[in-house]
Design an enzyme around this catalytic site. Structure first.
Site, PDB file in Angstrom:
ATOM      1  N   LYS A   1       0.887  -1.181   0.000  1.00 23.36           N
ATOM      2  CA  LYS A   1       0.000   0.000   0.000  1.00 23.36           C
ATOM      3  C   LYS A   1       0.919   1.224   0.000  1.00 23.36           C
ATOM      4  CE  LYS A   1      -1.720   2.996   2.024  1.00 23.36           C
ATOM      5  NZ  LYS A   1      -1.464   4.419   1.687  1.00 23.36           N
TER       6      LYS A   1
ATOM      7  N   GLU B   1       9.902   1.744  10.536  1.00 23.76           N
ATOM      8  CA  GLU B   1      10.962   2.739  10.397  1.00 23.76           C
ATOM      9  C   GLU B   1      10.297   4.098  10.371  1.00 23.76           C
ATOM     10  OE1 GLU B   1      14.181   3.139   7.177  1.00 23.76           O
ATOM     11  OE2 GLU B   1      13.344   5.029   7.876  1.00 23.76           O
TER      12      GLU B   1
ATOM     13  N   CYS C   1      14.691   9.872   5.158  1.00 21.27           N
ATOM     14  CA  CYS C   1      14.560   9.576   6.592  1.00 21.27           C
ATOM     15  C   CYS C   1      15.882   9.794   7.310  1.00 21.27           C
ATOM     16  CB  CYS C   1      14.026   8.167   6.802  1.00 21.27           C
ATOM     17  SG  CYS C   1      14.838   6.944   5.788  1.00 21.27           S
TER      18      CYS C   1
ATOM     19  N   GLU D   1      11.241  16.733  13.443  1.00 17.83           N
ATOM     20  CA  GLU D   1      11.652  16.349  12.097  1.00 17.83           C
ATOM     21  C   GLU D   1      11.170  17.396  11.086  1.00 17.83           C
ATOM     22  OE1 GLU D   1      12.086  12.263   9.723  1.00 17.83           O
ATOM     23  OE2 GLU D   1      10.014  12.734  10.213  1.00 17.83           O
TER      24      GLU D   1
HETATM   25  P1  ADP Z   1       3.606  10.831   5.574  1.00 18.95           P
HETATM   26  O1  ADP Z   1       2.250  11.215   5.058  1.00 18.95           O
HETATM   27  O2  ADP Z   1       4.306  11.903   6.315  1.00 18.95           O
HETATM   28  O3  ADP Z   1       4.396  10.047   4.606  1.00 18.95           O
HETATM   29  P2  ADP Z   1       2.304   8.889   7.204  1.00 18.95           P
HETATM   30  O4  ADP Z   1       2.926   8.156   8.305  1.00 18.95           O
HETATM   31  O5  ADP Z   1       1.062   9.649   7.477  1.00 18.95           O
HETATM   32  O6  ADP Z   1       3.454   9.794   6.709  1.00 18.95           O
HETATM   33  O7  ADP Z   1       1.989   7.923   5.989  1.00 18.95           O
HETATM   34  C1  ADP Z   1       2.827   6.873   5.580  1.00 18.95           C
HETATM   35  C2  ADP Z   1       1.978   5.768   4.996  1.00 18.95           C
HETATM   36  O8  ADP Z   1       1.097   5.262   5.986  1.00 18.95           O
HETATM   37  C3  ADP Z   1       1.100   6.187   3.839  1.00 18.95           C
HETATM   38  O9  ADP Z   1       1.078   5.135   2.888  1.00 18.95           O
HETATM   39  C4  ADP Z   1      -0.255   6.360   4.487  1.00 18.95           C
HETATM   40  O10 ADP Z   1      -1.337   6.199   3.597  1.00 18.95           O
HETATM   41  C5  ADP Z   1      -0.238   5.245   5.494  1.00 18.95           C
HETATM   42  N1  ADP Z   1      -1.136   5.430   6.647  1.00 18.95           N
HETATM   43  C6  ADP Z   1      -1.527   6.593   7.226  1.00 18.95           C
HETATM   44  N2  ADP Z   1      -2.312   6.340   8.307  1.00 18.95           N
HETATM   45  C7  ADP Z   1      -2.410   4.988   8.423  1.00 18.95           C
HETATM   46  C8  ADP Z   1      -3.051   4.089   9.335  1.00 18.95           C
HETATM   47  N3  ADP Z   1      -3.770   4.536  10.362  1.00 18.95           N
HETATM   48  N4  ADP Z   1      -2.919   2.760   9.141  1.00 18.95           N
HETATM   49  C9  ADP Z   1      -2.170   2.287   8.129  1.00 18.95           C
HETATM   50  N5  ADP Z   1      -1.550   3.066   7.228  1.00 18.95           N
HETATM   51  C10 ADP Z   1      -1.649   4.403   7.363  1.00 18.95           C
END
Ligand code: ADP
Length: 514
Positions: A163, A234, A268, A365
């Site tokens: 995903k 990570e 990162c 960050e």
């Molecule tokens: P950023 O948007 O800063 O990259 P995020 O941690 O919000 O960081 O998102 C990283 C990934 O995690 C994306 O693919 C996002 O769609 C997914 N994501 C965001 N919230 C959730 C959640 N509650 N459960 C699983 N995946 C999530």
């Protein structure tokens, strides 16, 4: 039927819409995981050699499609051409490593028995993959980041559901296209969507590999705990660079500029804060600022003309801008940069001085093109400030004395330390890449650990000698037999006179005690 929702993908450098992808529902995720589960057994059964063939064919495909993939990476990130080309190349390197070595890494092990009594068995540790691994990735390296985790999981024999970030899903879909075009078994799928789709992945798979923010990582860990799922995270970082007075200052300035500004600082393990020993502070800052001023920023096409590109989206640009504004309001100075360019999501490469740990640019960050530099009295203060962080992903130490560098590395709370370099650990798949503290749990790569993490360990014991009708310990109980067994265990494992305390044993099992 539920109405299908779509996510629009934009080039942040220009604002132009470059694509549209569906947001997979929880039902679609569950159905896809069920399908992957069906094919996984055969994928595991063909063994590491069989999987190697497919992984190296995917490697060929990536090499043949590198240019086209770079176009797609650029179209959804606004990266310079060189940065965009790195994505596929990085994946190619990793594919070669794990495709060729997974067989050795996953081979059965036959550990020595811990005691002479156990020598009657052949001991075997078997590595059996989790059936379906869910990989959830961020937007900073839209093809490489997924590949870095998908490839070792496939090499381990797991099926994988990816995903990707909703900000940059198009490049990840190329990985799925490649897998389909080479005709590989259907054990790898990509489903696009945002947080809800990601949460549905966590609800369906058998192992979760996540890269992203600490906030989301915590939510995923909580969801995994509910299902008793293993996971590896990570997360964020605030990587320090320490410049010592004996360092080669030119190399330190070039290296730290690259470490902080590569991919517009959206890495990162990018350098996010710099501590410089007082005697060389002025000279270092002058060299760093001069170099950063030379960098060319803009929207590349297929020709490489720029060093620094756009930020991934408006939200990211705002975080960078907020950190800089906060620092300036509290007395910091921007020696170069310090503002948005008013075009797309570009933010000027920035050097900040007169900063301290009361400013967000030194503690939170930033994930942008900023290099805040702080003067320190000596090595001890540098180490204390470097460790004054909730994060602990990586760090760098710049010194003319490598032994001193290694000594300092061992005092830093960070999952990786590069001496006189940046990112070097990222290109060393034999090393583990993991964050300490709030930068993560678990690690990726680390040679054998990089595929074994996607496996459950199975212990098998097999008799070496012909077996009797009954083992000594089996029913019916008998204190003489038990005493003999206990005496044998003590003889094998205890120390000093206890080793030969046979009488004690008889007393104990006879219920008399001592
Ligand atoms: P950023 O948007 O800063 O990259 P995020 O941690 O919000 O960081 O998102 C990283 C990934 O995690 C994306 O693919 C996002 O769609 C997914 N994501 C965001 N919230 C959730 C959640 N509650 N459960 C699983 N995946 C999530």
């Amino acid at each position: 039927m539920p109405v299908e929702t779509f996510i629009e993908v934009r080039n942040p450098a220009t604002g132009a819409v470059t694509g549209q992808v569906p947001a997979a529902t929880a039902d679609e995720v569950a159905a896809k995981v069920a399908e992957l589960r069906l094919y996984q057994a055969e994928w595991e059964a063909i063994g590491a050699e069989g999987r190697k063939r497919w992984l190296l064919t995917l490697q060929d495909w990536l090499i043949d499609n590198t240019d086209r993939i770079a176009d797609i990476v650029q179209s959804e990130t606004g990266k310079p051409r060189v940065d965009a080309l790195i994505d596929a190349s990085f994946a190619v390197d990793l594919l070669g490593y794990y495709a060729r070595r997974a067989g050795g890494f996953l081979a059965d092990e036959h550990p020595s028995p811990h005691s002479p009594l156990a020598r009657v068995k052949r001991l075997t540790t078997v590595y059996r993959p989790y059936p379906v691994v869910g990989v959830i990735t961020p937007w900073n390296f839209p093809l490489a980041m997924p590949a870095l985790d998908v490839v070792p999981a496939l090499a381990a024999g797991a099926a994988v559901l990816l995903k990707p970030s909703e900000v940059t899903p198009l490049s990840a879909l190329e990985l799925a296209r490649g897998w389909a075009e080479i005709g590989a078994p259907p054990v790898f799928a990509v489903l696009t969507g945002a947080a809800e789709t990601g949460a549905a992945v966590v609800d369906s798979v058998d192992y979760v590999q996540f890269t992203g923010s600490t906030r989301t990582g915590r939510a995923i860990a909580t969801a995994c705990a509910r299902r008793l799922l293993p996971y590896s995270l990570e997360l964020g970082g605030k990587d320090p660079a320490i410049v010592l007075a004996d360092a080669d200052l030119d190399r330190a300035a070039y290296g730290i500029a690259f470490g902080g500004l590569f991919n517009a600082g959206q890495v990162c393990i990018s350098v996010e804060r710099v501590y410089v020993e007082a005697p060389v502070y002025d000279e270092f800052v002058a060299k760093l600022t001069a170099h950063v001023r030379e960098l060319r920023q803009g929207a590349d096409g297929r020709e490489s003309r720029y060093d620094v590109g756009a930020l991934a989206n408006e939200a990211q640009r705002r975080i960078v801008s907020d950190h800089v504004e906060d620092a300036l309001a509290k007395g910091a100075r921007a020696l170069t940069g310090g503002r948005s360019t008013e075009v797309g999501t570009f933010y000027e490469p920035t050097v900040l001085v007169d900063v301290d740990h009361g400013m967000s640019c030194m503690t939170e960050e930033t994930f942008g093109p900023t290099l805040p530099v702080m003067k320190v009295a000596d090595e001890t203060e540098a180490v204390a400030l470097a460790n004054d962080s909730i994060y602990g992903l990586s760090a760098s130490v710049w010194t003319g004395d490598r032994a001193r560098g290694e000594r300092i590395a061992r005092q830093l709370n960070a999952g990786a330390v590069n001496i006189n370099d940046v990112f070097a650990n990222l290109f060393s798949f034999a090393l583990p890449m993991g964050g300490w503290q709030q930068s993560g749990i678990g690690a990726r790569w680390g040679g054998a650990a990089g595929v074994r993490k996607y496996c459950r360990q199975q212990a098998i014991t097999t008799p070496i000698l012909p077996t009797q009708r009954k083992e000594l310990f089996w029913f019916p109980y008998n204190t003489t037999k038990l005493a003999l067994a206990m005496a044998a265990m003590r003889a094998a494992g205890a120390r000093g006179l206890r080793r030969i305390g046979v009488r004690d044993v008889f007393d104990t099992v006879g219920g008399k005690g001592k």
